[in-house]
Design a protein around this motif. Structure first.
Motif, short mmCIF file in Angstrom:
data_model
loop_
_atom_site.label_atom_id
_atom_site.label_comp_id
_atom_site.label_asym_id
_atom_site.label_seq_id
_atom_site.Cartn_x
_atom_site.Cartn_y
_atom_site.Cartn_z
N LEU A 119 1.33 4.43 -3.01
CA LEU A 119 1.06 5.85 -2.80
C LEU A 119 2.00 6.69 -3.65
CD1 LEU A 119 0.66 6.00 1.09
CD2 LEU A 119 -1.16 6.14 -0.61
N PRO A 120 1.52 7.81 -4.16
CA PRO A 120 2.43 8.69 -4.92
C PRO A 120 3.46 9.32 -3.99
CG PRO A 120 0.30 9.75 -4.58
CD PRO A 120 0.15 8.33 -4.10
N ASP A 131 2.40 15.48 3.65
CA ASP A 131 1.59 14.44 4.30
C ASP A 131 0.57 15.08 5.23
OD1 ASP A 131 0.55 12.30 5.72
OD2 ASP A 131 2.45 11.24 5.85
N LEU A 151 0.83 -1.21 0.00
CA LEU A 151 0.00 0.00 0.00
C LEU A 151 0.86 1.26 0.00
CD1 LEU A 151 -2.76 -1.07 2.56
CD2 LEU A 151 -3.00 -0.85 0.08
N LEU A 152 1.95 1.22 0.78
CA LEU A 152 2.84 2.39 0.81
C LEU A 152 3.50 2.61 -0.55
CD1 LEU A 152 4.59 1.99 4.28
CD2 LEU A 152 3.00 3.78 3.60
#
Length: 319
Positions: A108-109, A170, A104-105
């Motif tokens: 991520l863009p 973030d 999943l990480l």
């Protein structure tokens, strides 16, 4: 969160299920990552399996014939496989979850500012490599005062810049800075045109915004937002009386050189903007004197022993 989405629940419900949920046999749906296993698993499943394994070993050791030994060996093998299966049932979910999280990480863009940091890091290492290849030692055991101060300032600047960029890239990191009063998000309620009082007026529009955060704002404090990847600063003017959370900011820069602000440089009513009290790009510190100009308390004056040289590089050194 994924479990909650799949089951139609919220992330909080999925987290509660992962922490406390049990099946019909009383076992945790998500075994703990360790180091201790769940007591219900230990007492109901693992302990009986270990007892069966111990009995099978004892029976194999006391076998009086080849046929009996073969039978007990089969029982021992099955008992061992059961213990392995039970232990794996506690370890495998965490293993799978870790790699799922990694996937999943990776999906991520990357943050908008990661590429620049990566480029600077590579240039820094390349410069270090070139110095070592040219015969310079990696670094002395003890730096002189000026060199030590320069290194410390460079590291502090890099750390502050990293923390600022992480908050800008973030939302979760920014949320932490909002909780400490170092940032806030606000909705623009009104924009009032204003200009400086000079021969060549420059735009200084006033923004009325509303926030639910509690930033540490004082008279004249500057705040910053990201405008096309560059910081745009504003100055805190004050709170609006009898309207909790409503305050006024004055934009200061990045609106072009003409009297009217360039298009897109001034927020409009309804915009929701993240403002920070910390600068997005760190400034360099004051210029330090040359080592020979420092006082004797800091490694000078000339004639004093210089910085201690490092040990010679040997073939065993790995750089």
């Amino acid at each position: 969160i994924e479990a909650g989405a799949a089951g139609g629940g919220s992330g909080a419900e999925a987290a509660l299920r992962a922490e406390l949920g049990r099946d019909a046999a009383g076992q945790l749906l998500c075994p703990p990552a360790g180091p201790a296993t769940d007591p219900a698993f230990d007492n109901r499943l693992l302990a009986p399996a270990i007892e069966r394994y111990d009995r099978a070993r004892q029976a194999l050791g006391g076998a009086e014939s080849g046929e009996a030994a073969d039978a007990h060996l089969g029982e021992l093998h099955r008992a061992e496989q059961e213990v392995r299966r039970l232990v794996a049932s506690q370890l495998r979910p965490t293993w799978d979850a870790v790699w799922r999280a990694v996937e999943l990480l990776r999906a991520l863009p990357a943050g908008a500012r990661v590429a620049d940091r990566w480029t600077r890091d590579r240039w820094s290492f390349t410069g270090h490599r070139d110095r070592v290849r040219s015969g310079e030692p990696p670094q002395p055991r003890r730096d002189d005062a000026v060199t030590a101060a320069q290194k410390l300032a460079a590291r502090e600047t890099a750390q502050a810049q990293l923390e600022a960029h992480e908050a800008l890239d973030d939302p979760l990191v920014l949320a932490g800075r909002r909780l400490t009063g170092e940032a806030f998000t606000a909705e623009v309620l009104d924009v009032e045109p204003a200009w400086t009082e000079s021969k060549r007026p420059s735009p200084r529009p006033l923004l009325t915004v509303r926030t639910a955060d509690l930033p540490h704002l004082g008279e004249g404090v500057k705040v910053y937002r990201s405008l096309d990847g560059k910081p745009q600063s504003a100055q805190f003017v004050g709170y609006v009386p009898r309207e909790p959370g409503v305050l006024v900011l004055r934009l200061l820069d990045r609106m072009g050189r003409s009297r009217e602000p360039a298009e897109g440089t001034v927020p409009v009513k309804g915009d929701r903007i993240a403002w920070t009290l910390f600068e997005h790009e760190q400034r360099g510190g004051p210029k330090l004197p040359d080592p020979e100009d420092t006082p004797w308390t800091h490694g000078g004056p000339p004639g004093e022993p210089g910085a201690e040289r490092p040990d010679p590089v040997t073939p065993e050194d790995l750089l």
